[in-house]
Every structure is written in structure tokens, then in C-alpha cells.
Design a protein around this motif. Structure first.
Motif, PDB file in Angstrom:
ATOM      1  N   GLU A 105      -0.984  -6.700   4.354  1.00 46.75           N
ATOM      2  CA  GLU A 105      -2.047  -7.641   4.010  1.00 46.75           C
ATOM      3  C   GLU A 105      -1.899  -8.121   2.570  1.00 46.75           C
ATOM      4  O   GLU A 105      -2.111  -9.304   2.266  1.00 46.75           O
ATOM      5  CB  GLU A 105      -3.418  -6.976   4.206  1.00 46.75           C
ATOM      6  CG  GLU A 105      -3.784  -6.707   5.652  1.00 46.75           C
ATOM      7  CD  GLU A 105      -3.905  -7.987   6.461  1.00 46.75           C
ATOM      8  OE1 GLU A 105      -4.322  -9.021   5.880  1.00 46.75           O
ATOM      9  OE2 GLU A 105      -3.576  -7.961   7.662  1.00 46.75           O
ATOM     10  N   GLU A 106      -1.549  -7.203   1.671  1.00 48.25           N
ATOM     11  CA  GLU A 106      -1.339  -7.588   0.271  1.00 48.25           C
ATOM     12  C   GLU A 106      -0.188  -8.578   0.147  1.00 48.25           C
ATOM     13  O   GLU A 106      -0.262  -9.541  -0.628  1.00 48.25           O
ATOM     14  CB  GLU A 106      -1.057  -6.344  -0.573  1.00 48.25           C
ATOM     15  CG  GLU A 106      -2.260  -5.432  -0.754  1.00 48.25           C
ATOM     16  CD  GLU A 106      -1.916  -4.176  -1.537  1.00 48.25           C
ATOM     17  OE1 GLU A 106      -0.730  -4.041  -1.927  1.00 48.25           O
ATOM     18  OE2 GLU A 106      -2.811  -3.345  -1.760  1.00 48.25           O
ATOM     19  N   ASN A 145      -2.565   7.973   8.129  1.00 50.78           N
ATOM     20  CA  ASN A 145      -2.618   7.482   6.750  1.00 50.78           C
ATOM     21  C   ASN A 145      -1.478   6.508   6.469  1.00 50.78           C
ATOM     22  O   ASN A 145      -1.660   5.498   5.783  1.00 50.78           O
ATOM     23  CB  ASN A 145      -2.549   8.651   5.769  1.00 50.78           C
ATOM     24  CG  ASN A 145      -3.784   9.535   5.847  1.00 50.78           C
ATOM     25  OD1 ASN A 145      -4.775   9.172   6.467  1.00 50.78           O
ATOM     26  ND2 ASN A 145      -3.714  10.699   5.227  1.00 50.78           N
ATOM     27  N   ARG A 190      -1.710   9.507  -1.361  1.00 50.69           N
ATOM     28  CA  ARG A 190      -2.283   8.896  -0.157  1.00 50.69           C
ATOM     29  C   ARG A 190      -2.025   9.730   1.100  1.00 50.69           C
ATOM     30  O   ARG A 190      -2.487   9.365   2.180  1.00 50.69           O
ATOM     31  CB  ARG A 190      -1.693   7.486   0.032  1.00 50.69           C
ATOM     32  CG  ARG A 190      -2.001   6.502  -1.093  1.00 50.69           C
ATOM     33  CD  ARG A 190      -3.423   6.002  -1.022  1.00 50.69           C
ATOM     34  NE  ARG A 190      -3.684   5.271   0.200  1.00 50.69           N
ATOM     35  CZ  ARG A 190      -3.529   3.944   0.326  1.00 50.69           C
ATOM     36  NH1 ARG A 190      -3.119   3.222  -0.714  1.00 50.69           N
ATOM     37  NH2 ARG A 190      -3.805   3.345   1.463  1.00 50.69           N
ATOM     38  N   GLU A 226      -2.238   3.112   8.110  1.00 46.17           N
ATOM     39  CA  GLU A 226      -3.235   2.361   7.342  1.00 46.17           C
ATOM     40  C   GLU A 226      -2.629   1.815   6.055  1.00 46.17           C
ATOM     41  O   GLU A 226      -2.894   0.673   5.666  1.00 46.17           O
ATOM     42  CB  GLU A 226      -4.432   3.259   7.025  1.00 46.17           C
ATOM     43  CG  GLU A 226      -5.228   3.665   8.263  1.00 46.17           C
ATOM     44  CD  GLU A 226      -6.330   4.656   7.931  1.00 46.17           C
ATOM     45  OE1 GLU A 226      -6.411   5.066   6.736  1.00 46.17           O
ATOM     46  OE2 GLU A 226      -7.096   5.023   8.836  1.00 46.17           O
ATOM     47  N   TRP A 227      -1.832   2.636   5.378  1.00 37.06           N
ATOM     48  CA  TRP A 227      -1.184   2.201   4.133  1.00 37.06           C
ATOM     49  C   TRP A 227      -0.225   1.043   4.395  1.00 37.06           C
ATOM     50  O   TRP A 227      -0.188   0.070   3.633  1.00 37.06           O
ATOM     51  CB  TRP A 227      -0.442   3.384   3.528  1.00 37.06           C
ATOM     52  CG  TRP A 227       0.400   3.039   2.338  1.00 37.06           C
ATOM     53  CD1 TRP A 227      -0.005   2.927   1.043  1.00 37.06           C
ATOM     54  CD2 TRP A 227       1.806   2.744   2.338  1.00 37.06           C
ATOM     55  NE1 TRP A 227       1.052   2.588   0.229  1.00 37.06           N
ATOM     56  CE2 TRP A 227       2.174   2.467   0.995  1.00 37.06           C
ATOM     57  CE3 TRP A 227       2.775   2.692   3.327  1.00 37.06           C
ATOM     58  CZ2 TRP A 227       3.480   2.146   0.643  1.00 37.06           C
ATOM     59  CZ3 TRP A 227       4.081   2.366   2.981  1.00 37.06           C
ATOM     60  CH2 TRP A 227       4.422   2.094   1.647  1.00 37.06           C
ATOM     61  N   LYS A 228       0.514   1.124   5.481  1.00 44.02           N
ATOM     62  CA  LYS A 228       1.462   0.068   5.824  1.00 44.02           C
ATOM     63  C   LYS A 228       0.743  -1.243   6.116  1.00 44.02           C
ATOM     64  O   LYS A 228       1.165  -2.319   5.661  1.00 44.02           O
ATOM     65  CB  LYS A 228       2.293   0.495   7.033  1.00 44.02           C
ATOM     66  CG  LYS A 228       3.401  -0.478   7.390  1.00 44.02           C
ATOM     67  CD  LYS A 228       4.215   0.033   8.562  1.00 44.02           C
ATOM     68  CE  LYS A 228       5.319  -0.963   8.915  1.00 44.02           C
ATOM     69  NZ  LYS A 228       6.116  -0.499  10.078  1.00 44.02           N
ATOM     70  N   GLN A 229      -0.365  -1.168   6.857  1.00 43.76           N
ATOM     71  CA  GLN A 229      -1.147  -2.372   7.145  1.00 43.76           C
ATOM     72  C   GLN A 229      -1.709  -2.979   5.864  1.00 43.76           C
ATOM     73  O   GLN A 229      -1.731  -4.201   5.695  1.00 43.76           O
ATOM     74  CB  GLN A 229      -2.277  -2.036   8.114  1.00 43.76           C
ATOM     75  CG  GLN A 229      -1.796  -1.695   9.526  1.00 43.76           C
ATOM     76  CD  GLN A 229      -2.929  -1.252  10.434  1.00 43.76           C
ATOM     77  OE1 GLN A 229      -4.053  -1.019   9.977  1.00 43.76           O
ATOM     78  NE2 GLN A 229      -2.635  -1.122  11.728  1.00 43.76           N
ATOM     79  N   GLN A 230      -2.153  -2.112   4.962  1.00 42.77           N
ATOM     80  CA  GLN A 230      -2.685  -2.583   3.688  1.00 42.77           C
ATOM     81  C   GLN A 230      -1.608  -3.311   2.884  1.00 42.77           C
ATOM     82  O   GLN A 230      -1.863  -4.375   2.304  1.00 42.77           O
ATOM     83  CB  GLN A 230      -3.227  -1.399   2.886  1.00 42.77           C
ATOM     84  CG  GLN A 230      -3.804  -1.792   1.536  1.00 42.77           C
ATOM     85  CD  GLN A 230      -4.270  -0.584   0.742  1.00 42.77           C
ATOM     86  OE1 GLN A 230      -4.400   0.516   1.279  1.00 42.77           O
ATOM     87  NE2 GLN A 230      -4.505  -0.786  -0.537  1.00 42.77           N
ATOM     88  N   LYS A 231      -0.406  -2.741   2.856  1.00 44.75           N
ATOM     89  CA  LYS A 231       0.691  -3.379   2.126  1.00 44.75           C
ATOM     90  C   LYS A 231       1.060  -4.720   2.747  1.00 44.75           C
ATOM     91  O   LYS A 231       1.367  -5.685   2.027  1.00 44.75           O
ATOM     92  CB  LYS A 231       1.916  -2.454   2.121  1.00 44.75           C
ATOM     93  CG  LYS A 231       1.765  -1.219   1.249  1.00 44.75           C
ATOM     94  CD  LYS A 231       1.640  -1.608  -0.209  1.00 44.75           C
ATOM     95  CE  LYS A 231       1.516  -0.386  -1.104  1.00 44.75           C
ATOM     96  NZ  LYS A 231       1.369  -0.764  -2.543  1.00 44.75           N
TER      97      LYS A 231
END
Length: 272
Positions: free
Chosen positions: A240-241, A230, A223, A233-238
Motif C-alpha cells: 500500500e505504501e 504478521n 514486527r 499484514e506487513w507485506k500488505q502495508q508495504k
């Protein structure tokens, strides 16, 4: 009789004065304080401080106190680390997945016989030997990392303090090399440098980062999380999950309903 009593009292007071003078003169520090008082009679508070410091303060070298404190901390730290390591090892030895794998390795290497019949040994002794063999294999094969890793001498506080100047020099050299290679010469990051940046973004220590699984490390590199955007974005995705998982959790739903109704601070005006 009156004169004798008075003479005895005067002699007693004189003896106390002589004894006090002797106590002052025999001690170099007190003697210096006394000379200072004679040379500086106006410094009342300083005289009081010097007097009570000598009389009340414990006659213990501060360096000795610090050394003993560091030693105690080092001993507690070392044995605590061994306790954590043994706890992790005991857990792995009880886990069936690791036991089965260790038993297979022991049998393939001839360390455990398929037949439990051995001359001159009882079943209990054979079982103890097998347990020791399984434990040894798990200890050698399993990579226990993080706070439960096998203690090393360099983890002890005393050793860390002794090696502190050396580590400071290493850090300065590393920082200068980093600035020269990546800030001035604009070289591309290697894998080690990429992981270092990712770890800093995550706010993890080296031990915490090393405790992560290999597939997680591979994901970070795939990633390209060493790039700030990056990583964000990855942290925000995690996050949200994680919120989605919590929303699907029955316990979390109950908690949300409870809080929606007022939670612990709810006030009801209805009849009991």
C-alpha cells in the motif's frame, strides 16, 4: 592390359578390405561391435547405431568435457565476482561521504600527513599513495555485501561441487535438529531461527538478506515477522505504501492518464 587392370582393381579392393579389417581388429570397441553383429545378425538398427557411433562420434571422454566446462564456468564466475567487487569499491572511493570518513581515519592513524610535503616524492606520487590508503581503509571498514561482496573460494562452482556432499549432510543434520527442537519439543525460536523464517517468507537468498540494512532487520524482529499473519499484514502495508508513493509520483500520474486515454493501442476515429 585388360587382365592387368582387372587384377589391379581386385588387389585394390582386397587391400581396402584388409585395411578395414585391421582397423576393426586393432580397436577393442569395434572388435566387440563386430562380434556382436555376428552373434545378433537380426538387429539391423543396433548395428547401424554402433557403426556410426564409432565412425562419427568424437573420440573425447565426456568426463573431460564436463571437467573443462565446469572449469571455464568457475573461472568466469570468479573473475566476474572480482569485477563486481572492484566496481563497488571504486564507487565507494568516489563517493565524498566515504572519502571524507576514510581520510579522517587515515589522518587519525597517521597514515596520511596533513602536510603534503615529503622528501623525494612528487605531488603525483603523494596523491597516488593517499588514494591507495583511502581505498585500503574503505575496503577494510566498509561492509560490502550481497552480489558485490568480496569473492571467496567457496563461491566458485568447482569448490561448491566438491563440498556438495558435505553441505547435504549439514542440511540434513540441520533439518533434523530443527524438527526435533521446534516441531517435537516446541522450543521457542532464537533470533537466528526467526531471521531464517523471515527470509524464507520473503523468498530471498542468504546473500540478498544479508545485504539489507541493520535497521531493516531490527524492524523485522520488532514486527515479529516470523509469524505468518504478521508477515502478511506487513507485506500488505508495504504494498500500500508503494502504491501511495507511485500515485504521488508525477511520472506515474502521467502514465495513468496516458493509459486512461487508451495507451499505445488507442484507436481514434476523429480527423487527423
Amino acid at each position: 592390359m585388360h587382365k592387368k587392370a582387372k587384377a589391379k582393381e581386385e588387389a585394390s579392393q582386397m587391400f581396402l578390405k584388409i585395411a578395414n579389417a585391421y582397423e576393426i581388429l586393432k580397436d577393442e570397441e569395434q572388435r566387440n561391435d563386430y562380434d556382436y553383429m555376428l552373434d545378433n545378425p537380426d538387429e539391423y538398427y543396433a548395428h547401424y547405431y554402433r557403426y556410426y557411433r564409432t565412425r562419427v562420434a568424437p573420440k573425447v571422454d565426456v568426463r573431460l568435457v564436463i571437467a573443462v566446462t565446469i572449469t571455464v564456468i568457475s573461472v568466469v564466475q570468479y573473475y566476474g565476482a572480482w569485477s563486481n567487487y572492484n566496481s563497488a569499491l571504486n564507487y565507494l572511493c568516489k563517493d565524498q561521504k566515504y572519502r571524507i570518513r576514510a581520510t579522517e581515519i587515515a589522518k587519525s592513524e597517521g597514515l596520511i600527513s596533513a602536510s603534503r610535503k615529503r622528501k623525494g616524492k612528487s605531488k603525483e606520487e603523494i596523491k597516488e599513495e593517499e588514494e591507495a590508503t583511502i581505498r585500503k581503509i574503505i575496503e577494510e571498514k566498509m561492509d560490502i555485501r550481497g552480489g558485490y561482496s568480496k569473492p571467496k573460494a567457496t563461491d566458485v562452482l568447482w569448490v561448491q561441487l566438491v563440498l556438495l556432499p558435505y553441505h547435504i549432510v549439514l542440511y540434513i543434520a540441520w533439518w533434523l535438529r530443527w524438527v526435533w527442537r521446534f516441531n517435537i519439543k516446541r522450543e521457542e525460536y532464537g533470533e537466528e531461527e526467526k531471521l531464517h523464517i523471515i527470509r524464507k517468507f520473503m523468498g530471498l537468498s542468504q546473500a540478498q538478506f544479508d545485504a539489507q540494512e541493520e535497521h531493516e532487520i531490527e524492524e523485522y524482529l520488532e514486527r515479529e515477522l516470523w509469524i505468518k499473519q504478521n508477515f502478511t499484514e506487513w507485506k500488505q502495508q508495504k504494498e500500500e505504501e508503494m502504491k501511495s508513493k507511485l500515485a504521488e509520483s508525477a511520472r506515474y500520474k502521467m502514465y495513468r492518464r496516458y493509459m486512461k486515454k487508451g495507451g499505445a493501442g488507442q484507436i481514434s476515429f476523429g480527423p487527423d
